[in-house]
Design a protein around this motif. Structure first.
Motif, mmCIF file in Angstrom:
data_model
loop_
_atom_site.group_PDB
_atom_site.id
_atom_site.type_symbol
_atom_site.label_atom_id
_atom_site.label_comp_id
_atom_site.label_asym_id
_atom_site.label_seq_id
_atom_site.Cartn_x
_atom_site.Cartn_y
_atom_site.Cartn_z
ATOM 1 N N GLU A 1 0.615 -1.482 -0.079
ATOM 2 C CA GLU A 1 0.401 -0.079 0.082
ATOM 3 C C GLU A 1 1.017 1.354 0.255
ATOM 4 O OE1 GLU A 1 -3.887 -1.926 2.700
ATOM 5 O OE2 GLU A 1 -2.297 -0.749 3.638
ATOM 6 N N LEU A 2 1.974 1.344 0.806
ATOM 7 C CA LEU A 2 2.798 2.232 0.711
ATOM 8 C C LEU A 2 3.815 2.486 -0.667
ATOM 9 C CD1 LEU A 2 4.563 2.001 4.503
ATOM 10 C CD2 LEU A 2 2.920 3.564 3.493
ATOM 11 N N ALA A 3 3.801 1.677 -1.760
ATOM 12 C CA ALA A 3 4.901 1.730 -2.167
ATOM 13 C C ALA A 3 3.902 2.422 -3.856
ATOM 14 C CB ALA A 3 5.277 0.372 -2.840
ATOM 15 N N GLU A 4 2.392 2.113 -3.855
ATOM 16 C CA GLU A 4 1.783 2.002 -5.099
ATOM 17 C C GLU A 4 1.693 3.157 -5.373
ATOM 18 O OE1 GLU A 4 -2.514 1.512 -3.616
ATOM 19 O OE2 GLU A 4 -2.044 0.019 -3.149
ATOM 20 N N PRO A 5 2.098 4.468 -4.772
ATOM 21 C CA PRO A 5 2.076 6.130 -5.225
ATOM 22 C C PRO A 5 3.798 5.918 -6.396
ATOM 23 C CG PRO A 5 2.524 6.640 -3.236
ATOM 24 C CD PRO A 5 2.140 4.684 -3.394
ATOM 25 N N TYR A 6 4.769 5.240 -5.583
ATOM 26 C CA TYR A 6 5.739 6.364 -6.025
ATOM 27 C C TYR A 6 6.212 5.002 -7.326
ATOM 28 C CZ TYR A 6 5.681 7.496 -1.320
ATOM 29 O OH TYR A 6 5.134 8.027 0.199
ATOM 30 N N PRO A 7 7.179 6.219 -7.760
ATOM 31 C CA PRO A 7 7.885 5.481 -9.526
ATOM 32 C C PRO A 7 9.384 4.511 -8.777
ATOM 33 C CG PRO A 7 8.751 7.603 -9.151
ATOM 34 C CD PRO A 7 7.435 7.392 -7.915
ATOM 35 N N VAL A 8 8.932 3.579 -7.473
ATOM 36 C CA VAL A 8 9.605 2.908 -7.379
ATOM 37 C C VAL A 8 9.221 0.894 -6.908
ATOM 38 C CG1 VAL A 8 11.378 4.925 -6.321
ATOM 39 C CG2 VAL A 8 10.019 3.062 -4.885
ATOM 40 N N THR A 9 10.225 0.704 -6.655
ATOM 41 C CA THR A 9 10.164 -1.072 -6.635
ATOM 42 C C THR A 9 9.351 -1.198 -5.284
ATOM 43 O OG1 THR A 9 12.121 -1.609 -5.773
ATOM 44 C CG2 THR A 9 11.755 -1.926 -8.723
ATOM 45 N N VAL A 10 8.826 -2.212 -4.632
ATOM 46 C CA VAL A 10 8.294 -2.685 -3.641
ATOM 47 C C VAL A 10 9.882 -2.347 -2.587
ATOM 48 C CG1 VAL A 10 7.105 -3.966 -2.092
ATOM 49 C CG2 VAL A 10 6.088 -3.260 -4.389
ATOM 50 N N GLN A 11 10.345 -3.139 -3.501
ATOM 51 C CA GLN A 11 11.817 -3.910 -2.342
ATOM 52 C C GLN A 11 12.749 -1.976 -2.119
ATOM 53 O OE1 GLN A 11 11.304 -5.002 -5.544
ATOM 54 N NE2 GLN A 11 10.642 -7.030 -4.177
ATOM 55 N N ALA A 12 12.838 -0.848 -2.991
ATOM 56 C CA ALA A 12 12.969 -0.239 -3.141
ATOM 57 C C ALA A 12 12.285 0.948 -1.485
ATOM 58 C CB ALA A 12 12.713 1.045 -3.979
ATOM 59 N N VAL A 13 11.058 0.573 -1.766
ATOM 60 C CA VAL A 13 10.395 0.992 -0.248
ATOM 61 C C VAL A 13 10.428 0.464 0.540
ATOM 62 C CG1 VAL A 13 7.957 1.442 0.459
ATOM 63 C CG2 VAL A 13 8.304 1.990 -1.901
ATOM 64 N N SER A 14 10.902 -0.618 1.250
ATOM 65 C CA SER A 14 11.136 -1.851 2.561
ATOM 66 C C SER A 14 12.591 -1.389 2.383
ATOM 67 C CB SER A 14 11.270 -3.402 2.159
ATOM 68 O OG SER A 14 10.160 -3.475 1.388
ATOM 69 N N LYS A 15 13.125 -1.162 1.688
ATOM 70 C CA LYS A 15 13.965 -0.410 2.345
ATOM 71 C C LYS A 15 14.126 1.299 3.029
ATOM 72 C CE LYS A 15 17.816 -2.783 -1.064
ATOM 73 N NZ LYS A 15 18.908 -2.047 -2.045
ATOM 74 N N HIS A 16 14.137 1.666 2.200
ATOM 75 C CA HIS A 16 13.201 3.481 2.861
ATOM 76 C C HIS A 16 12.133 2.837 4.794
ATOM 77 C CE1 HIS A 16 14.258 6.166 0.074
ATOM 78 N NE2 HIS A 16 13.633 5.142 -0.775
ATOM 79 N N LEU A 17 11.728 1.812 4.039
ATOM 80 C CA LEU A 17 10.728 1.689 5.695
ATOM 81 C C LEU A 17 12.107 0.858 7.105
ATOM 82 C CD1 LEU A 17 7.547 -0.477 4.969
ATOM 83 C CD2 LEU A 17 8.109 1.921 5.592
ATOM 84 N N ARG A 18 12.822 0.285 6.622
ATOM 85 C CA ARG A 18 13.925 -0.264 7.101
ATOM 86 C C ARG A 18 14.550 0.809 7.937
ATOM 87 N NH1 ARG A 18 17.361 -3.530 4.193
ATOM 88 N NH2 ARG A 18 15.572 -4.835 2.654
ATOM 89 N N VAL A 19 15.081 2.003 7.006
ATOM 90 C CA VAL A 19 15.716 2.785 7.829
ATOM 91 C C VAL A 19 14.495 3.575 8.570
ATOM 92 C CG1 VAL A 19 16.496 5.331 6.836
ATOM 93 C CG2 VAL A 19 17.091 3.676 5.287
ATOM 94 N N LEU A 20 13.219 3.749 8.027
ATOM 95 C CA LEU A 20 12.467 4.458 9.430
ATOM 96 C C LEU A 20 12.205 3.532 10.736
ATOM 97 C CD1 LEU A 20 9.898 5.633 6.690
ATOM 98 C CD2 LEU A 20 11.157 6.966 8.061
ATOM 99 N N GLU A 21 13.004 2.694 9.995
ATOM 100 C CA GLU A 21 12.592 1.165 11.609
ATOM 101 C C GLU A 21 13.747 1.160 12.789
ATOM 102 O OE1 GLU A 21 10.770 -3.476 12.068
ATOM 103 O OE2 GLU A 21 11.367 -2.699 10.069
ATOM 104 N N GLU A 22 15.040 1.144 11.462
ATOM 105 C CA GLU A 22 15.692 1.481 12.734
ATOM 106 C C GLU A 22 15.707 2.749 13.402
ATOM 107 O OE1 GLU A 22 19.005 1.082 9.717
ATOM 108 O OE2 GLU A 22 19.216 -1.176 8.919
ATOM 109 N N ALA A 23 15.856 4.261 12.613
ATOM 110 C CA ALA A 23 15.394 4.987 13.374
ATOM 111 C C ALA A 23 14.567 5.417 15.033
ATOM 112 C CB ALA A 23 14.990 5.949 12.406
ATOM 113 N N GLY A 24 13.115 4.347 14.570
ATOM 114 C CA GLY A 24 12.352 3.618 15.721
ATOM 115 C C GLY A 24 11.634 4.824 14.909
#
Length: 118
Positions: free
Chosen positions: A34-57
Motif C-alpha cells: 500500500e505504501l509503495a503504490e504512489p511511488y515510481p520505485v519498486t516495493v523492494q526500494a520502499v522496503s529499504k526506506h522502511l528499514r531506515v525508518l524502522e532503525e531510526a525508531g
C-alpha cells in the motif's frame, strides 16, 4: 544516547519519500504494498526506506494474520519536538534581547523628536 537517536531520526527524514511515508502513516497503518503504490520505485526500494525508518525508531512492523502493517511510532516526534523547542526558546530569547536593545536605541531619537518645536 539521545543525540545518536535524534541523528538517526533526522537522517531518516532527510529523504522525501521517507517523509511522505511518515506523513501517510500518520493517518493510519499500511502495508508495504500500500505504501509503495504512489511511488515510481519498486516495493523492494520502499522496503529499504522502511528499514531506515524502522532503525531510526519511527516505524514498526506488525503481523496480523497474512498482513504485515507498518505502524508510525509517534513518541519519536516527542523527542524531536523537545529538541526543536529548546532551540526555538533560545532563539526567541535572543530576539527579545535584540528588541530591548533596539527600543533603547530608539528612545533618544523619540526624546529629540518630542523636544523639537515645528
Amino acid at each position: 544516547m539521545v543525540d545518536d537517536r535524534l541523528s538517526r531520526v533526522f537522517s531518516a527524514l532527510a529523504d522525501p519519500i521517507r517523509r511522505d511515508v511518515v506523513a501517510r502513516l500518520a493517518s493510519g497503518d499500511a502495508t508495504v504494498n500500500e505504501l509503495a503504490e504512489p511511488y515510481p520505485v519498486t516495493v523492494q526500494a520502499v522496503s529499504k526506506h522502511l528499514r531506515v525508518l524502522e532503525e531510526a525508531g519511527l516505524v514498526t512492523r506488525g503481523r496480523q494474520a497474512q498482513r504485515r502493517p507498518v505502524h508510525l511510532e509517534a513518541e519519536v516526534f516527542d523527542l524531536m519536538t523537545k529538541w526543536i523547542e529548546r532551540y526555538r526558546r533560545e532563539a526567541e530569547q535572543r530576539y527579545q534581547r535584540l528588541d530591548a536593545v533596539l527600543a533603547e536605541l530608539a528612545e533618544p531619537e523619540q526624546t529629540r523628536a518630542e523636544g523639537e518645536v515645528p
